[in-house]
Enzyme design. Structure first.
Site, PDB file in Angstrom:
ATOM      1  CG  HIS A 290      12.520  33.381  34.430  1.00  0.00           C
ATOM      2  ND1 HIS A 290      13.219  32.419  33.762  1.00  0.00           N
ATOM      3  CD2 HIS A 290      12.234  34.333  33.522  1.00  0.00           C
ATOM      4  CE1 HIS A 290      13.359  32.789  32.498  1.00  0.00           C
ATOM      5  NE2 HIS A 290      12.769  33.945  32.320  1.00  0.00           N
TER       6      HIS A 290
HETATM    7  C1  UD1 Z   1      13.217  39.115  31.361  1.00  0.00           C
HETATM    8  C2  UD1 Z   1      12.822  38.889  29.914  1.00  0.00           C
HETATM    9  C3  UD1 Z   1      12.773  37.394  29.631  1.00  0.00           C
HETATM   10  C4  UD1 Z   1      14.057  36.711  30.035  1.00  0.00           C
HETATM   11  C5  UD1 Z   1      14.349  37.039  31.497  1.00  0.00           C
HETATM   12  C6  UD1 Z   1      15.656  36.420  31.950  1.00  0.00           C
HETATM   13  C7  UD1 Z   1      11.303  40.531  28.878  1.00  0.00           C
HETATM   14  C8  UD1 Z   1       9.903  40.751  28.464  1.00  0.00           C
HETATM   15  N1  UD1 Z   1      11.505  39.418  29.614  1.00  0.00           N
HETATM   16  O1  UD1 Z   1      12.172  38.637  32.177  1.00  0.00           O
HETATM   17  O2  UD1 Z   1      12.576  37.212  28.235  1.00  0.00           O
HETATM   18  O3  UD1 Z   1      13.931  35.307  29.878  1.00  0.00           O
HETATM   19  O4  UD1 Z   1      14.432  38.460  31.627  1.00  0.00           O
HETATM   20  O5  UD1 Z   1      15.933  36.728  33.267  1.00  0.00           O
HETATM   21  O6  UD1 Z   1      12.162  41.311  28.552  1.00  0.00           O
HETATM   22  N2  UD1 Z   1      14.689  42.119  38.867  1.00  0.00           N
HETATM   23  C9  UD1 Z   1      15.639  42.252  39.860  1.00  0.00           C
HETATM   24  N3  UD1 Z   1      16.925  42.359  39.486  1.00  0.00           N
HETATM   25  C10 UD1 Z   1      17.319  42.386  38.195  1.00  0.00           C
HETATM   26  C11 UD1 Z   1      16.338  42.245  37.200  1.00  0.00           C
HETATM   27  C12 UD1 Z   1      15.042  42.101  37.542  1.00  0.00           C
HETATM   28  O7  UD1 Z   1      15.319  42.250  41.043  1.00  0.00           O
HETATM   29  O8  UD1 Z   1      18.525  42.516  37.927  1.00  0.00           O
HETATM   30  C13 UD1 Z   1      13.281  41.992  39.233  1.00  0.00           C
HETATM   31  C14 UD1 Z   1      12.430  43.095  38.632  1.00  0.00           C
HETATM   32  O9  UD1 Z   1      12.303  44.149  39.515  1.00  0.00           O
HETATM   33  C15 UD1 Z   1      11.116  42.424  38.364  1.00  0.00           C
HETATM   34  C16 UD1 Z   1      11.479  40.965  38.177  1.00  0.00           C
HETATM   35  O10 UD1 Z   1      12.796  40.783  38.669  1.00  0.00           O
HETATM   36  O11 UD1 Z   1      10.237  42.527  39.445  1.00  0.00           O
HETATM   37  C17 UD1 Z   1      11.377  40.564  36.749  1.00  0.00           C
HETATM   38  O12 UD1 Z   1      12.285  41.315  35.916  1.00  0.00           O
HETATM   39  P1  UD1 Z   1      11.897  41.739  34.417  1.00  0.00           P
HETATM   40  O13 UD1 Z   1      13.081  42.341  33.749  1.00  0.00           O
HETATM   41  O14 UD1 Z   1      10.650  42.516  34.461  1.00  0.00           O
HETATM   42  O15 UD1 Z   1      11.508  40.426  33.670  1.00  0.00           O
HETATM   43  P2  UD1 Z   1      12.105  39.002  33.722  1.00  0.00           P
HETATM   44  O16 UD1 Z   1      11.104  38.120  34.339  1.00  0.00           O
HETATM   45  O17 UD1 Z   1      13.479  39.031  34.318  1.00  0.00           O
END
Ligand code: UD1
Length: 375
Positions: free
Chosen positions: A217
């Site tokens: 991811h």
């Molecule tokens: C975040 C953390 C990363 C961790 C990862 C674990 C930061 C900078 N990054 O990255 O350190 O390893 O989480 O998962 O804090 N989304 C959903 N549902 C959710 C959560 C997220 O659909 O419950 C989507 C968001 O809309 C976004 C994408 O997933 O488009 C990424 O989510 P985001 O929280 O921005 O960062 P991660 O890549 O999950």
């Protein structure tokens, strides 16, 4: 109210622990359990920022980890880094004003970690950082900035591995600020191992030690079309050799769609594609796998503690003990390099590892005992 109970409440200390994203829950659950030894003298409050909000990225973890529901859910959701960080700060400041805790505990390196640290420090509330001192020395990773900034302004640094102590000392952190305590994520693992079963293997028709588990991811791997397309090719090649299990992170799924890679990805045979797995299911999948391919931080540690071979598709790691002591290997994002390392493992040329010091299930107790003295 009788005089002695009102006296207890007056002297009662309050500690807030922050969770926000998936890798935080397993670090805080055992800390919460350790605080129950100090109830009612210390009230432990869990605040969930809502950085992760899907049930399978967040809700299911509370149940699996036997964690009480958070007292506050801030519901910040997704956004750009600044947006997410700022939203957490604004919402958390209100909780601090209301609760006036003696200490805030933040864990790991996600945006919620730095956001809550900043909000608390500016209100002169003491902050303890659990998993402090880790460094990848790669400033393009958002987590590296979060780690450096959190350590620089927090009051107490709880360290999981020796390299963490070293980095903090080299940056002239005062000795009385640094505590080498072990790894609370491994506390959760050891606590939960007795609870897992083979249901998930049966559900997906998996044979123990005859499949590879994939988790990808990280923005550096999935936010560019070229790297994600290469990974789809690698998985396609691997699936000819061993069954694959791939719980897909929302970021990765979105990008497979965005870069028109879904058709190619869906044409891979011999792969089980699932939503992000619950904590206990994922633990079971790791424990029974032949190998794990990941770009996560925590999974490098969890596989080392389980003794399962792990290939980390990154140029660097902030968790060097998993390489020096454990079962982890860094493999660069290159088709041939990945496939030849996988071939080695399938031929049982396996790197044997051991468990780093103090990853013994007692880290949370050490932390809470120290915090009891500090506050
Ligand atoms: C975040 C953390 C990363 C961790 C990862 C674990 C930061 C900078 N990054 O990255 O350190 O390893 O989480 O998962 O804090 N989304 C959903 N549902 C959710 C959560 C997220 O659909 O419950 C989507 C968001 O809309 C976004 C994408 O997933 O488009 C990424 O989510 P985001 O929280 O921005 O960062 P991660 O890549 O999950």
């Amino acid at each position: 109210m009788v005089w002695w109970s009102s006296k207890i409440i007056m002297n009662r200390k309050k500690v807030i622990s922050v969770v926000g994203a998936r890798p935080n829950f397993m670090k805080v659950a055992p800390i919460d359990r350790a605080f129950s030894e100090y109830a009612p003298d210390i009230e432990h409050i869990i605040v969930h920022t809502g950085q992760h909000y899907d049930n399978n990225m967040s809700g299911s973890f509370f149940q699996d980890l036997e964690m009480p529901n958070p007292k506050y859910f801030l519901g910040v959701g997704s956004g750009s880094h600044s947006e997410q960080t700022a939203k957490v700060m604004v919402a958390f400041e209100k909780i601090l004003t209301k609760e006036m805790p003696n200490l805030v505990i933040v864990v790991g390196d996600v945006n919620s970690t730095i956001a809550c640290t900043l909000a608390a420090v500016k209100m002169h509330v003491k902050v303890a950082h659990v998993e402090s001192g880790l460094r990848s020395f790669d400033r393009t990773m958002p987590e590296e900035i979060n780690r450096m900034a959190t350590d620089a302004i927090c009051d107490y640094c709880f360290v999981t591995e020796k390299a963490g102590e070293k980095h903090l000392r080299e940056s002239n952190f005062p000795e009385e600020k640094i505590f080498f305590v072990g790894n609370t994520m491994i506390d959760s693992q050891l606590y939960s191992l007795g609870k897992i079963n083979n249901d998930i293997l049966l559900r997906y028709n998996l044979e123990s030690h005859n499949y590879a588990l994939l988790t990808i991811h990280r923005p550096s791997n999935v936010d560019g079309k070229e790297s994600l397309a290469m990974l789809v090719d690698v998985f396609s090649e691997m699936a000819k050799k061993i069954r694959l299990v791939f719980p897909i992170h929302p970021r990765t799924l979105k990008n497979l769609e965005k870069f028109d890679l879904l058709d190619k990805f869906n044409s891979i045979g011999n792969i089980v594609k699932t939503e992000p797995a619950s904590y206990l299911d994922f633990l079971s999948l790791m424990k029974h796998s032949k190998l794990v391919i990941t770009d996560s931080g925590g999974i490098q540690e969890e596989t080392t503690a389980l003794g399962v071979p792990c290939l980390t598709l990154r140029e660097n790691t902030e968790r060097p003990s998993t390489i020096e002591i454990g079962t982890n290997q860094l493999v660069k994002l290159d088709n041939n390099a990945i496939i030849s390392t996988v071939d080695d493992i399938l031929a049982n040329k396996i790197k044997v590892g051991s468990v780093p010091p103090l990853w013994d299930g007692q880290a949370s107790k050490r932390i809470v005992n120290i915090i009891n003295e500090l506050i």
